[in-house]
Design a protein around this motif. Structure first.
Motif, PDB file in Angstrom:
ATOM      1  N   GLU A 119     -28.529 -51.799   8.681  1.00  0.00           N
ATOM      2  CA  GLU A 119     -29.580 -50.936   8.131  1.00  0.00           C
ATOM      3  C   GLU A 119     -30.299 -51.714   7.033  1.00  0.00           C
ATOM      4  O   GLU A 119     -29.666 -52.248   6.133  1.00  0.00           O
ATOM      5  CB  GLU A 119     -28.983 -49.659   7.543  1.00  0.00           C
ATOM      6  CG  GLU A 119     -28.339 -48.772   8.577  1.00  0.00           C
ATOM      7  CD  GLU A 119     -27.663 -47.544   7.969  1.00  0.00           C
ATOM      8  OE1 GLU A 119     -27.630 -46.514   8.651  1.00  0.00           O
ATOM      9  OE2 GLU A 119     -27.179 -47.620   6.811  1.00  0.00           O
ATOM     10  N   VAL A 145     -33.353 -46.027   4.228  1.00  0.00           N
ATOM     11  CA  VAL A 145     -33.318 -46.905   5.395  1.00  0.00           C
ATOM     12  C   VAL A 145     -34.688 -46.914   6.051  1.00  0.00           C
ATOM     13  O   VAL A 145     -35.226 -45.869   6.408  1.00  0.00           O
ATOM     14  CB  VAL A 145     -32.238 -46.439   6.396  1.00  0.00           C
ATOM     15  CG1 VAL A 145     -32.238 -47.319   7.636  1.00  0.00           C
ATOM     16  CG2 VAL A 145     -30.861 -46.435   5.747  1.00  0.00           C
ATOM     17  N   THR A 160     -33.484 -50.492  11.437  1.00  0.00           N
ATOM     18  CA  THR A 160     -32.105 -50.768  11.847  1.00  0.00           C
ATOM     19  C   THR A 160     -32.098 -51.840  12.934  1.00  0.00           C
ATOM     20  O   THR A 160     -33.107 -52.051  13.615  1.00  0.00           O
ATOM     21  CB  THR A 160     -31.401 -49.509  12.391  1.00  0.00           C
ATOM     22  OG1 THR A 160     -32.081 -49.067  13.571  1.00  0.00           O
ATOM     23  CG2 THR A 160     -31.368 -48.401  11.359  1.00  0.00           C
TER      24      THR A 160
END
Length: 179
Positions: free
Chosen positions: A80, A88, A91
């Motif tokens: 992440e 975040v 990813t």
């Protein structure tokens, strides 16, 4: 005469014992050396920060470390990326990974996916390199990028690790998605 006989028996016994106990010295260069992992960790959770701010979280079910410090993630890994701590933005996941500790370059292989959460764009490829020091990802393999409005295919890609700004080296197709 008895004394000579005992000397002869003693010498014969020492000679036999000496020959029987002798080990052949082996050439260390010809010995088979162990090259496997020296350490294996399960359920790995690694945090990377910059100026005491959390910027990267990395998870892996298994990490194997070798004598030179390099690592392998035989069951894959999940990363992440954050531009601001705690939020975040993208990813990355892969079925297999390898880490070059000295260069801080990770090699991801097998169903590699990078997802930019903010732009809702997904990169799919079979091999990808992540240069943690430079904050970049790249590949020379086939790539497929799915955006909210189109699918783009090509060979080769260069991007920042957040998959926000990217360049496809050789575009082979562009397909608009209609709703």
């Amino acid at each position: 005469m008895k004394l000579n006989r005992w000397k002869y028996i003693l010498l014969l016994t020492l000679a036999i014992t000496g020959i029987g106990c002798r080990e052949d010295l082996k050439d260390p260069d010809k010995e088979v050396k162990y090259t496997g992992p020296v350490m294996e960790n399960k359920d790995v959770f690694t945090l990377y920060s910059d100026s005491a701010k959390l910027m990267i979280r990395m998870k892996a079910p298994v990490q194997q470390e070798f004598e030179n410090g390099d690592g392998v993630f035989p069951k894959g890994f999940y990363v992440e990326f954050m531009q601001t701590p705690g939020k975040v933005t993208s990813t990355m996941r892969a079925n297999f990974g390898r880490q070059d500790k000295g260069k801080e370059i990770y090699f991801a292989q097998g169903d590699v996916k990078v997802h930019n959460i903010l732009k809702n764009e997904i990169l799919e490829t079979e091999e990808l390199y992540w240069d943690r020091r430079r904050g970049t990802i790249y590949t020379d393999k086939f790539v497929k990028i799915t955006t909210p409005t189109r699918v783009i295919t090509g060979h080769g890609l260069r991007s920042d690790q957040s998959f926000e700004n990217y360049t496809i080296q050789k575009i082979t197709g562009m397909f608009d998605l209609e709703e």
